[in-house]
Structures are given as structure tokens and as C-alpha cells.
Design a protein around this motif. Structure first.
Motif, short mmCIF file in Angstrom:
data_model
loop_
_atom_site.label_atom_id
_atom_site.label_comp_id
_atom_site.label_asym_id
_atom_site.label_seq_id
_atom_site.Cartn_x
_atom_site.Cartn_y
_atom_site.Cartn_z
N ASN A 74 0.83 -1.21 0.00
CA ASN A 74 0.00 0.00 0.00
C ASN A 74 0.86 1.25 0.00
N TYR A 140 -7.16 3.83 -2.66
CA TYR A 140 -5.87 4.45 -2.93
C TYR A 140 -6.07 5.85 -3.51
N THR A 219 -8.48 5.66 5.72
CA THR A 219 -8.33 4.26 5.32
C THR A 219 -8.94 3.31 6.34
N THR A 223 -6.35 -0.53 3.05
CA THR A 223 -5.50 0.47 2.40
C THR A 223 -4.55 1.17 3.36
N THR A 225 -1.44 2.47 5.37
CA THR A 225 -0.02 2.56 5.01
C THR A 225 0.83 2.22 6.23
#
Lengths: 277, 276
Positions: A74, A140, A219, A223, A225
Motif C-alpha cells: 500500500n 488508494y 483508510t 488500504t 499505510t
């Protein structure tokens, strides 16, 4: 004689300052790395075990049980797309600001700068609502758009300071030889900016990769990070320190390496072109 | 200009929209049911909100502590590394590392160091014969601990800018002053500092604006605790909007904070122009 002593003393002061600043700057990294490769049973030992058999168990656990590979992917996807996007758009905008005279040119530049001054949390609320209505939460797309937007001003301003240094006469002579405005930009100015473009690319990648707030609110699990996942290991009670340290290294490591690559341009990048290195 | 279109869409439009929300009793959990309540949020904010006052005070304190320390340490380092000694270049690169570290990770690393049970900070204190400190759970210390993490991360930035500034100064005036017998202190006060004024100004104001926005480190290290002693404005806004869902009120808070930051940025832009 007294002069000699004085030089000796000042050398001593320099050495002291250099060594202590090195220790202060590097020890926390050392400690994080050590924690990540220490066997669990030695972790809570006081005084700490300085010598031990290193283990990769924490890294294995993080990849197997916490599925960190997904979050790494991701991060890579979001960072690379948003950086390319904002460097592309930002370079064009910088070219326009540097080469064309139009009304409001200067105020536009400072407007771009003030966007950089925005506390992210201030725009987080409306962006969250916007993403909610556009059905972009947990995609994204929204992360890429947000990161690109926050970095475009920086890219624009830094690139402008580079393009300003390239004499316009080079382009003009190209145009006399039959280039159009666009081909003069593409064939002459752009290649001259190659290093600059690479450095803003790395710089915007660092900013996107390290971003935390938007990564948290926009998110869900699919997704997330890396920094978000790393931040989530810091619960109020019962932190799993070994794996948390491993995750910290995985998160911070890549951008540390990248940062070292663009040291030459770091000053200009971090001051948005206000100080030229 | 597609760039400006996107910037407009993601940065300007939301700002205006957030102002609209700040005049409503809007909540993310039920966006349809918002009522227009005029400036009630702002009245509440200015008259009754002790937490905002506390958060603002903490934010300004952290900013003052961190930026002062960063400036002094940065100046010291810049002048030190301006000398010639072996390994200068590589050591300079090494001390820049903290500024490229993910802020969340900076918070995690310092929380690890400050751990009350097995943290290395307390171990070092015990080696020196000092009693342990509850770095992150003592209301009198936590603010300094958080500031220290920021100082660790951003002193390299200050150093780098000041160092670049010193290196780009002309050599002649300094040679002349030395021949005339100026002491190091005189060199510093009468030549270096005045000539570095613009660079110092830029560095300090950029840092002030950034520390005012401090969030990641606080979120990871203390979440604003203990007893709100490290609660910053950004942390408070985050809580109000994403934990308590008082979105309208959070938007009002954001706007007040935004105005404060804007003033700081306006000062920045004006000073830099002026110094040029």
C-alpha cells in the motif's frame, strides 16, 4: 605556548561537541535496531543486555502474523503514484510561473506556499466528508490525491527556484532554431533540470511515505499505510515492543536511505527554495 | 493548469466547506441532521473552552521550548562543523538522519527509550546515580519529553540550514576582521549573526509553523496525556472530530487555529521578502 594550548583546547571542544552530537543523533536508531533483533526474554532486562545472539523472530512475526507485506505494498503504491503525479503537475506549474508573465503571478506563488502552511488536521475534516460523499474512503485514489495536492505546492516552488536559475536565453536560442515553446521546454530546460526533478521526486516520496494523519482517517484495514500500522502498535497498555521496533525499522528505513541520496538538495527542498544550498 | 484545479479542489474547497460546517451542529455520524446555529460554536469556543486554552498553551510551550533549543544547538553545530577536521563530511551526513525519519517512528523510538520499566533513559540516569523519571506519565515532565523528541528530530534541519548559510558567506570580511585582531566572540556577534540574519529567520519561522502543527509525535507518545498536559491544538481537534464526532465544533476550532497559523505564515512571507 599559550597559543598552542588554546588551539589544543578548542580542538578538544570541537571533538566533544561532534562526538556527543553523533551519539545523541545515532543512539536512538541503534536502540531501535537492537530492540528489534533482541530475543524477547532479554528485552526487559535491566541493566540491558548489550551482547546477545541476534534473532530475526520479530521480523518474521511482523510479516507472517501482522501481514506487513500488504501495508508495505500500500505504501509503495500510494507513494509512487502520488509522487509522480505531483512532480509532473508541479514541474509544469513551475515552468509557467518561471517563464510566463501573467497577472497575479507573485500572489499565486505565495498562495501555494500558504497551502503548505495549512495544518493537515484543519482540512482533514472536510476532506473526510468529501471522501465519504464521493465514496472514496478506503481507496488508494483519495490518498494519492491528498498527498499529491499537499506536495504540489512544494514541488512547484522548489522547481521554480531551479528553473529561474536556467537562463531563458537558452530556450530563446532554441526557439530561433525552430523549437516551439513546448519543445524548447521538453528538449532544453527539462533535461537541464534532471537532478532537480529527481530530488523533488524523492522529497515528495519522503513526505507521502511518512504521512500519518490522512493515512489514519481515510483508510481502513485494506488500504492502511506503514506509518499508520506502526502508530497503531502504540496502545495504552501492553505494547509488543519487539515487533513494534521491527515495524519501526521497516517503516523508517527506506526513506532514510532515500534521504541520504538527495542530501545535496535537502536544504532547498526543506526551505521550499528560500535558502539555496 | 490541472495542478491548480486539483489544488483548488482538495485544499480550497474543503476549507470553505469547513467554514460552513463550523456554523452548524454537524456530526460525521449523522451528516443529514445538521442545523445552522450561527456562531454558537465560536461563542462556546471563546467563552467556555478551557481545553482549547490548555491545548493552545501547551502547543505554544512546546514550540517555544523546541525551537529555542533547536536554534541554539543548530548554531553550535553549524559553527563546529564549519571547522576542518577529518571525517567532517560523513559525520555531517550521519547527524542529518533524524530529520528524515518518519515522525510516527520518532515517537515510537522515544517512547521506547522513555519506557518506565526497562527504558534506556532511566538506566542511564541510574548509572549516573540519579532517581528514575516517569518521562511520559509525570504531568510536569511529559511536555519536555515530547519536546525532546521534536528537538532530536529537527535540530539537524536547523543545523543544515545554518551550516549552508555560513558556508555561503563571503570570506573577505572575516579575514579582514581577523587581521584587525577581532576576537572570536566579536566575529560571531558583529559579523556572523548579522550576516546570517535572513537564514536564521527563515529557519526559525519554518520551524515555528511546523511545531505549531505537531501531531504525529504527540499522538504516538502520549495521546495528549497525562491529564491533558501534552494536549496540543491538533490533538484536541482530532479528538473532538474523530473520537467525539462533534465535527461542527471541531471545524470552528480548526478555523481559529488556521487564522493563528496564517498570521504566522504571513509574518514569514513578509520577513523573507523584507530580508531580501
Amino acid at each position: 605556548m599559550s597559543h598552542k594550548i588554546k588551539t589544543y583546547l578548542s580542538n578538544l571542544v570541537v571533538a566533544f561537541i561532534v562526538i556527543s552530537s553523533l551519539v545523541f543523533a545515532l543512539f536512538p536508531f541503534y536502540w531501535a535496531v537492537v530492540t528489534s533483533i533482541k530475543p524477547n526474554e532479554l528485552l526487559f532486562q535491566v541493566p540491558p543486555a548489550w551482547v546477545f545472539e541476534p534473532t530475526t523472530k520479530n521480523y518474521e512475526l511482523v510479516f507472517k502474523d501482522w501481514k506487513v507485506a500488504n501495508f508495505l505494498t500500500n505504501s509503495v503504491i500510494v507513494t509512487s503514484i502520488s509522487s509522480l503525479l505531483c512532480v509532473g503537475a508541479g514541474t509544469l506549474a513551475a515552468f509557467a510561473l518561471a517563464r510566463f508573465k501573467f497577472r497575479g503571478r507573485e500572489s499565486l506563488a505565495s498562495e501555494l506556499l500558504s497551502i503548505r502552511m495549512f495544518p493537515p488536521v484543519v482540512v482533514a475534516i472536510p476532506i473526510f466528508i468529501l471522501a465519504y460523499y464521493l465514496n472514496l474512503l478506503n481507496t488508494y485514489t483519495i490518498l494519492v490525491l491528498v498527498y499529491a495536492t499537499f506536495n504540489i505546492p512544494i514541488v512547484t516552488i522548489i522547481m521554480r527556484s531551479f528553473i529561474d536559475e536556467i537562463p531563458i536565453e537558452i530556450e530563446e536560442s532554441g526557439m530561433i532554431d525552430g523549437c516551439t515553446r513546448v519543445t524548447a521546454f521538453l528538449r532544453i530546460t527539462l533535461p537541464l533540470c534532471r537532478d532537480a526533478i529527481l530530488s523533488v521526486l524523492v522529497l515528495s516520496a519522503i513526505f507521502s511515505w511518512n504521512e500519518f494523519l490522512f493515512g489514519t482517517i481515510l483508510t481502513r484495514m485494506e488500504t492502511r499505510t506503514l506509518p499508520v500500522i506502526a502508530g497503531q502498535t502504540m496502545t495504552q497498555r501492553g505494547i509488543d515492543w519487539g515487533p513494534a521496533a521491527a515495524l519501526t525499522i521497516i517503516t523508517a528505513g527506506p526513506m532514510l536511505l532515500f534521504g541520504m541520496l538527495i542530501q545535496k538538495y535537502l536544504v532547498r527542498g526543506m526551505t521550499f527554495g528560500a535558502v539555496k544550498g | 493548469m490541472p495542478a491548480f484545479a486539483i489544488v483548488f479542489f482538495i485544499a480550497i474547497y474543503p476549507t470553505v466547506y469547513s467554514f460552513v460546517i463550523s456554523l452548524e451542529d454537524f456530526s460525521i455520524t449523522n451528516p443529514g441532521a445538521a442545523n445552522f446555529i450561527w456562531a454558537q460554536n465560536y461563542v462556546e469556543l471563546f467563552l467556555n473552552d478551557d481545553r482549547m486554552r490548555n491545548a493552545l498553551f501547551n502547543t505554544v510551550s512546546i514550540t517555544a521550548i523546541a525551537v529555542t533549543a533547536e536554534l541554539l544547538l543548530g548554531l553550535m553545530l553549524a559553527f563546529t562543523f564549519n571547522q576542518n577536521f577529518p571525517g567532517n563530511g560523513i559525520m555531517r551526513s550521519a547527524i542529518l538522519m533524524p530529520m528524515m525519519t518518519t515522525s510516527v517512528c520518532v515517537g515510537i523510538i522515544w517512547r521506547l527509550i522513555f519506557n518506565p520499566n526497562f527504558g534506556i533513559a532511566n538506566y542511564f540516569l541510574s548509572v549516573l546515580g540519579l532517581p528514575p523519571v516517569l518521562w511520559l506519565s509525570d504531568v510536569n515532565v511529559a511536555l519536555f519529553a515530547v519536546s525532546l523528541a521534536d528537538i532530536w528530530q529537527w535540530t539537524p534541519f536547523m543545523f543544515l540550514i545554518l551550516f549552508t548559510g555560513i558556508r555561503s558567506l563571503p570570506v573577505a570580511p572575516f579575514e579582514a576582521a581577523k587581521i584587525d585582531g577581532a576576537s572570536n566572540w566579536q566575529l560571531l556577534r558583529r559579523l556572523y549573526l548579522p550576516m546570517l540574519k535572513r537564514v536564521v529567520l527563515i529557519a526559525v519561522i519554518l520551524r515555528i509553523i511546523d511545531v505549531l502543527k505537531i501531531f504525529d509525535i504527540v499522538y504516538v507518545m502520549t495521546k495528549g496525556g497525562p491529564a491533558m498536559s501534552t494536549d496540543t491544538v491538533t490533538m484536541y481537534i482530532y479528538r473532538v472530530s474523530f473520537d467525539h464526532f462533534h465535527t461542527g465544533y471541531a471545524a470552528a476550532l480548526s478555523w481559529v487555529f488556521l487564522v493563528i497559523i496564517m498570521l504566522a505564515s504571513a509574518v514569514f512571507i513578509r520577513y523573507v521578502r523584507y530580508a531580501e
